[in-house]
Design a protein around this motif. Sequence first.
Motif, short mmCIF file in Angstrom:
data_model
loop_
_atom_site.label_atom_id
_atom_site.label_comp_id
_atom_site.label_asym_id
_atom_site.label_seq_id
_atom_site.Cartn_x
_atom_site.Cartn_y
_atom_site.Cartn_z
N ASP A 196 0.81 -1.22 0.00
CA ASP A 196 0.00 0.00 0.00
C ASP A 196 0.85 1.27 0.00
OD1 ASP A 196 -2.47 -1.25 -0.06
OD2 ASP A 196 -2.52 -1.50 2.12
N ASN A 200 -2.09 -0.80 10.38
CA ASN A 200 -2.00 -2.19 9.95
C ASN A 200 -0.58 -2.72 10.12
OD1 ASN A 200 -4.70 -2.26 9.26
ND2 ASN A 200 -4.35 -1.79 7.09
N GLU A 246 -4.34 4.60 8.48
CA GLU A 246 -4.85 3.23 8.42
C GLU A 246 -3.76 2.24 8.03
OE1 GLU A 246 -8.18 0.69 5.85
OE2 GLU A 246 -8.05 2.88 5.66
N VAL A 247 -2.95 2.61 7.05
CA VAL A 247 -1.87 1.74 6.60
C VAL A 247 -0.84 1.54 7.70
CG1 VAL A 247 0.03 1.52 4.95
CG2 VAL A 247 -2.21 2.33 4.17
N ALA A 306 -3.76 2.09 -3.37
CA ALA A 306 -4.26 2.38 -2.02
C ALA A 306 -5.08 3.66 -2.00
CB ALA A 306 -3.08 2.49 -1.04
N ASP A 339 -8.47 2.99 -3.47
CA ASP A 339 -9.30 2.26 -2.52
C ASP A 339 -9.72 3.11 -1.32
OD1 ASP A 339 -9.13 0.02 -4.08
OD2 ASP A 339 -7.48 -0.89 -2.96
N ARG A 360 -7.68 4.34 1.03
CA ARG A 360 -6.88 4.11 2.23
C ARG A 360 -6.23 5.41 2.68
NH1 ARG A 360 -5.46 -1.32 2.16
NH2 ARG A 360 -4.82 -1.07 4.33
N THR A 361 -5.94 5.52 3.95
CA THR A 361 -5.25 6.69 4.51
C THR A 361 -3.91 6.26 5.08
OG1 THR A 361 -6.21 6.43 6.72
CG2 THR A 361 -7.47 7.74 5.09
#
Length: 318
Positions: free
Chosen positions: A244, A309, A305-306, A296, A299, A301-302
């Motif tokens: 990502d 994870n 958030e990445v 990413a 999709d 994603r921020t």
Amino acid sequence: MELGEFRNLIAAVRGEIGKAVQGQDAIIDLVLISLFAGGHCLVEGPPGTAKTLLARSVSAAMALDYRRIQFTPDLMPGDVLGVNLFNFQTNQFHLTKGPVFTDILLADEINRAPPKTQSALLQAMNERMVTLDGTDYALGPDFFVLATQNPIEQQGTYPLPEAQLDRFLFKLIVDFPDRDTEIAILTKHAGQALKSDMRNAGIRPLVTSAALAGGRALIDAIHLDKTILTYVVDLVRATRSDPDILYGASTRAADALAAAVRVRAAFEGRDYGLPDDVQALLVPALRHRIVLSPSAEIDGRTPDEVLRNINNRVDAPR
């Protein structure tokens, strides 16, 4: 200065800043960590969320010099750094110092200035030094930049280059306060004169230059076990192989994160770092140092958030 004394000092400073800034305790902690770590802070949030008030309140709690620059599209590097002006009476050039020559610098709406003006801060932030006409001028060990930017309005703004973003220890996201906090803020202001401002909050300057130096000397003695350092490196290296992320965090980011961990440990009255310190500081220390991959971004994603994870995926030392 002992660890217990230092912890009490930080608690008192938090209380003083809290007289003016309400509902932003976590943000205040991170600004103070950055200040004692010798880093700089980038604060991002919509208008009216006390970003400028936060900087003014921090400066009020410090017995340090404070200046503010309102960044605009027509701001020139000389307006920030200063210029050498010729004195016809002495037939010599005389340095007129810019607002960067201070201890705490509020760079308000930094993304409104053109790149050449933004780059004028690079040397100042990294080396605490300014070079004008081939002469170096030191800014002092207490130099600290707290920059703000508005993420909503993009017209007439210039994105900060990656090299400048990497100079900030933390990127802090300020959001609107919750309902109860907003009611408390309005209730407090309703009992004051209409023209009152933060200076009437009665914030006492508790941190002198000597106290800042003493706190940093104490932080220098904080021990980071090799397992903690390895954990920091593993987290940073994970950003370079995550699908990502297009560009991961640098070694400078790992070093800055480790320094912040030592400060947070001292704030808690400990002379050693814990994995909890690393996990608490990972997102604000790296969110501006990574570039998401196109997939990413598509999709939705921020960076936060990445990074969370990655934090969940990399095993912490026991």
